[in-house]
Scaffold this motif. Structure first.
Motif, PDB file in Angstrom:
ATOM      1  N   PHE A 180      27.571  37.577  34.577  1.00 26.46           N
ATOM      2  CA  PHE A 180      28.892  38.104  34.891  1.00 26.46           C
ATOM      3  C   PHE A 180      29.471  37.569  36.190  1.00 26.46           C
ATOM      4  CE2 PHE A 180      26.613  41.328  32.417  1.00 26.46           C
ATOM      5  CZ  PHE A 180      27.484  41.488  31.348  1.00 26.46           C
ATOM      6  N   THR A 181      28.648  36.980  37.041  1.00 26.07           N
ATOM      7  CA  THR A 181      29.114  36.637  38.387  1.00 26.07           C
ATOM      8  C   THR A 181      29.002  35.166  38.760  1.00 26.07           C
ATOM      9  OG1 THR A 181      26.927  37.172  39.283  1.00 26.07           O
ATOM     10  CG2 THR A 181      28.568  38.939  39.243  1.00 26.07           C
ATOM     11  N   GLY A 182      28.347  34.366  37.973  1.00 26.81           N
ATOM     12  CA  GLY A 182      28.189  32.971  38.356  1.00 26.81           C
ATOM     13  C   GLY A 182      27.727  32.135  37.185  1.00 26.81           C
ATOM     14  N   GLU A 183      27.219  30.970  37.505  1.00 32.50           N
ATOM     15  CA  GLU A 183      26.706  30.108  36.456  1.00 32.50           C
ATOM     16  C   GLU A 183      25.460  30.729  35.838  1.00 32.50           C
ATOM     17  OE1 GLU A 183      28.215  27.418  35.317  1.00 32.50           O
ATOM     18  OE2 GLU A 183      29.813  27.868  36.738  1.00 32.50           O
ATOM     19  N   PRO A 184      25.326  30.686  34.522  1.00 33.46           N
ATOM     20  CA  PRO A 184      24.139  31.254  33.869  1.00 33.46           C
ATOM     21  C   PRO A 184      22.868  30.582  34.379  1.00 33.46           C
ATOM     22  CG  PRO A 184      25.851  30.793  32.258  1.00 33.46           C
ATOM     23  CD  PRO A 184      26.298  30.165  33.546  1.00 33.46           C
ATOM     24  N   PRO A 206      41.790  36.496  36.266  1.00 37.21           N
ATOM     25  CA  PRO A 206      40.632  36.296  37.151  1.00 37.21           C
ATOM     26  C   PRO A 206      40.363  37.473  38.086  1.00 37.21           C
ATOM     27  CG  PRO A 206      42.472  34.901  37.804  1.00 37.21           C
ATOM     28  CD  PRO A 206      42.823  35.474  36.475  1.00 37.21           C
ATOM     29  N   THR A 207      41.410  38.183  38.485  1.00 36.44           N
ATOM     30  CA  THR A 207      41.206  39.340  39.353  1.00 36.44           C
ATOM     31  C   THR A 207      40.600  40.502  38.585  1.00 36.44           C
ATOM     32  OG1 THR A 207      42.990  38.728  40.866  1.00 36.44           O
ATOM     33  CG2 THR A 207      42.365  41.054  40.801  1.00 36.44           C
ATOM     34  N   LEU A 208      41.113  40.793  37.402  1.00 41.36           N
ATOM     35  CA  LEU A 208      40.541  41.862  36.589  1.00 41.36           C
ATOM     36  C   LEU A 208      39.120  41.512  36.145  1.00 41.36           C
ATOM     37  CD1 LEU A 208      43.602  42.963  34.423  1.00 41.36           C
ATOM     38  CD2 LEU A 208      42.621  44.099  36.435  1.00 41.36           C
ATOM     39  N   ASN A 209      38.858  40.231  35.967  1.00 49.31           N
ATOM     40  CA  ASN A 209      37.490  39.808  35.645  1.00 49.31           C
ATOM     41  C   ASN A 209      36.547  40.133  36.797  1.00 49.31           C
ATOM     42  OD1 ASN A 209      35.527  38.309  33.948  1.00 49.31           O
ATOM     43  ND2 ASN A 209      35.542  36.879  35.662  1.00 49.31           N
ATOM     44  N   LEU A 210      36.975  39.838  38.027  1.00 51.12           N
ATOM     45  CA  LEU A 210      36.169  40.177  39.202  1.00 51.12           C
ATOM     46  C   LEU A 210      35.994  41.686  39.330  1.00 51.12           C
ATOM     47  CD1 LEU A 210      36.682  41.162  42.454  1.00 51.12           C
ATOM     48  CD2 LEU A 210      34.759  39.701  41.889  1.00 51.12           C
ATOM     49  N   LEU A 211      37.053  42.429  39.108  1.00 52.69           N
ATOM     50  CA  LEU A 211      36.966  43.884  39.211  1.00 52.69           C
ATOM     51  C   LEU A 211      36.027  44.452  38.150  1.00 52.69           C
ATOM     52  CD1 LEU A 211      40.731  44.726  39.852  1.00 52.69           C
ATOM     53  CD2 LEU A 211      38.878  44.608  41.532  1.00 52.69           C
ATOM     54  N   GLY A 212      36.011  43.842  36.965  1.00 57.56           N
ATOM     55  CA  GLY A 212      35.089  44.274  35.927  1.00 57.56           C
ATOM     56  C   GLY A 212      33.644  44.028  36.327  1.00 57.56           C
ATOM     57  N   ALA A 213      33.371  42.860  36.900  1.00 53.55           N
ATOM     58  CA  ALA A 213      32.016  42.551  37.357  1.00 53.55           C
ATOM     59  C   ALA A 213      31.599  43.503  38.471  1.00 53.55           C
ATOM     60  CB  ALA A 213      31.947  41.104  37.842  1.00 53.55           C
ATOM     61  N   PHE A 214      32.544  43.815  39.359  1.00 55.87           N
ATOM     62  CA  PHE A 214      32.251  44.751  40.447  1.00 55.87           C
ATOM     63  C   PHE A 214      31.961  46.142  39.883  1.00 55.87           C
ATOM     64  CE2 PHE A 214      33.349  47.724  43.837  1.00 55.87           C
ATOM     65  CZ  PHE A 214      32.698  47.171  44.931  1.00 55.87           C
ATOM     66  N   ALA A 215      32.691  46.527  38.846  1.00 52.51           N
ATOM     67  CA  ALA A 215      32.466  47.828  38.218  1.00 52.51           C
ATOM     68  C   ALA A 215      31.081  47.907  37.585  1.00 52.51           C
ATOM     69  CB  ALA A 215      33.549  48.095  37.168  1.00 52.51           C
ATOM     70  N   ILE A 221      24.458  50.759  40.477  1.00 54.51           N
ATOM     71  CA  ILE A 221      24.093  51.514  41.684  1.00 54.51           C
ATOM     72  C   ILE A 221      24.127  53.013  41.388  1.00 54.51           C
ATOM     73  CG2 ILE A 221      24.728  52.018  44.070  1.00 54.51           C
ATOM     74  CD1 ILE A 221      25.892  49.185  44.225  1.00 54.51           C
ATOM     75  N   TRP A 222      25.120  53.445  40.636  1.00 53.71           N
ATOM     76  CA  TRP A 222      25.175  54.854  40.245  1.00 53.71           C
ATOM     77  C   TRP A 222      23.947  55.231  39.405  1.00 53.71           C
ATOM     78  CZ3 TRP A 222      27.257  58.905  42.065  1.00 53.71           C
ATOM     79  CH2 TRP A 222      28.531  58.910  42.638  1.00 53.71           C
ATOM     80  N   LEU A 223      23.563  54.364  38.486  1.00 53.67           N
ATOM     81  CA  LEU A 223      22.387  54.631  37.658  1.00 53.67           C
ATOM     82  C   LEU A 223      21.154  54.827  38.523  1.00 53.67           C
ATOM     83  CD1 LEU A 223      20.947  54.780  34.897  1.00 53.67           C
ATOM     84  CD2 LEU A 223      20.733  52.269  34.995  1.00 53.67           C
ATOM     85  N   GLY A 314      33.421  57.455  47.054  1.00 52.49           N
ATOM     86  CA  GLY A 314      34.593  56.889  47.706  1.00 52.49           C
ATOM     87  C   GLY A 314      34.897  55.485  47.217  1.00 52.49           C
ATOM     88  N   VAL A 315      33.860  54.662  47.065  1.00 54.15           N
ATOM     89  CA  VAL A 315      34.054  53.297  46.556  1.00 54.15           C
ATOM     90  C   VAL A 315      34.571  53.339  45.119  1.00 54.15           C
ATOM     91  CG1 VAL A 315      32.888  51.154  45.922  1.00 54.15           C
ATOM     92  CG2 VAL A 315      32.311  52.290  48.069  1.00 54.15           C
ATOM     93  N   THR A 316      34.030  54.245  44.313  1.00 58.69           N
ATOM     94  CA  THR A 316      34.459  54.352  42.919  1.00 58.69           C
ATOM     95  C   THR A 316      35.926  54.747  42.829  1.00 58.69           C
ATOM     96  OG1 THR A 316      32.222  55.019  42.282  1.00 58.69           O
ATOM     97  CG2 THR A 316      33.982  55.470  40.709  1.00 58.69           C
TER      98      THR A 316
END
Length: 332
Positions: A180-184, A206-215, A221-223, A314-316
């Motif tokens: 999701f974040t770089g080259e396989p 590309p921005t929503l793609n980054l936001l999806g990866a961040f999510a 982290i929540w898990l 807060g981040v969420t």
């Protein structure tokens, strides 16, 4: 995804151990061991320090990060991220975890020799397939894994088979998040990889793609946090402070900042994490200075949990606010 690899392995290993009937403290311990093994493949970024060595101070902070990551592409996500390497290495780490029943134990000596031999063979293969740099990072990988295996054998009662299984899960779970974040990664190093050769695109923007990866990272982290809360018998809702709602103000950033992408995300990542941190530590009636900023009761282990829950909430909230503003209005 550096943190996510370890936390995902931790959470799954701990939950599976609990499901198998392990008591909570022991389940948390095996989760930590699996998480440590899951972090090891990324020791290959150590080679990227050569990029910093070549960095010109006049290029600024962003120039430093560019130099670092450009150098990392030489070996990052190659030899140490291979599923084949992971299987062999996990076996070696299990052998290294065999304890000496008595001084001069022949069984333990033979097992350690066999484990070291397997790791040495991986270094030789890396050198033959990709040269000295690959062999160097493989050596770092082997040393880091050996430290975890030997440390686990010294500080826990886990059997060598359990250590090997934790290593196997940690090492084999690691590469998938990189889709999701770089080259396989080089899945089958030293052999060619016939499939999964491109990054998973979550959204054409590309921005929503980054936001999806961040999510996804945030979800991992929540898990991990909820897994800890379950096994440590902590109540996340009781730990949550209402000031986490202040993260909603971060939505304004979508109006005034350059939209982040996977290629340029530093300003977004550091600012949203900073917003979450402030949500977690700033309390009513605090005074300037770090000791005044964090109340005394929050300097305990239970206080750290309170900070983590509130900051992560807060981040969420900040992420949801940013996505909403970006989707509805977009940058000015």
């Amino acid at each position: 995804m550096f943190v996510g690899h370890a936390l995902f392995a931790f959470a799954v290993a701990a939950l599976v151990a609990e499901w198998r009937g392990w008591e909570s403290r022991r389940a948390l311990a095996i989760g930590v061991v699996a998480g440590l093994f899951a972090a090891i493949p990324d020791v290959d970024v150590a080679y990227a320090l050569v990029g910093l060595a070549k960095w010109n101070l006049g290029d600024g902070a962003l120039g430093a990060s560019t130099a670092f990551w450009d150098a990392s592409r030489t070996v990052h996500r190659t030899a140490t991220h291979s599923l084949i390497v992971g299987i062999v290495a996990a076996s070696a780490f299990g052998l290294l975890a065999i304890r000496r029943s008595r001084p001069g134990s022949v069984r333990a000596h033979l097992a350690h020799t066999a484990g070291a031999g397997l790791l040495a063979a991986l270094m030789v293969v890396a050198f033959a397939a990709s040269g000295p740099v690959a062999a160097f990072v493989m050596a770092l990988f082997a040393i880091a894994g050996a430290v975890v295996a030997l440390g686990t054998a010294r500080t826990t009662t886990f059997s060598p088979a359990t250590v090997a299984l934790a290593a196997l899960w940690g090492l084999l779970s690691h590469p998938w998040g990189d889709l999701f974040t770089g080259e396989p990664p080089a899945w089958l190093f030293p052999f060619a990889t016939p499939a999964l050769e491109s990054r998973v695109l979550l959204h054409p923007d590309p921005t929503l793609n980054l936001l999806g990866a961040f999510a996804i990272e945030l979800g991992v982290i929540w898990l991990a946090l909820l897994t800890y809360a379950r096994l440590a018998d902590r109540d996340p809702l009781a730990a949550l402070d209402r000031r986490a709602a202040a993260g909603a103000a971060y939505g304004v950033v979508a109006l005034v900042s350059t939209p982040p992408t996977l290629d340029m995300s530093y300003h977004f990542v550091f600012s949203i994490l900073g917003a979450g941190f402030l949500c977690g530590v700033v309390r009513e009636g605090t005074v300037p200075g770090i000791h005044g900023l964090i109340p005394r009761r929050w300097r305990t282990s239970s206080g750290v949990f309170d900070i983590a829950v509130t900051a992560l909430t807060g981040v969420t909230i900040a992420l949801l606010a940013y996505v909403a503003v970006y989707a509805l209005v977009g940058p000015l």
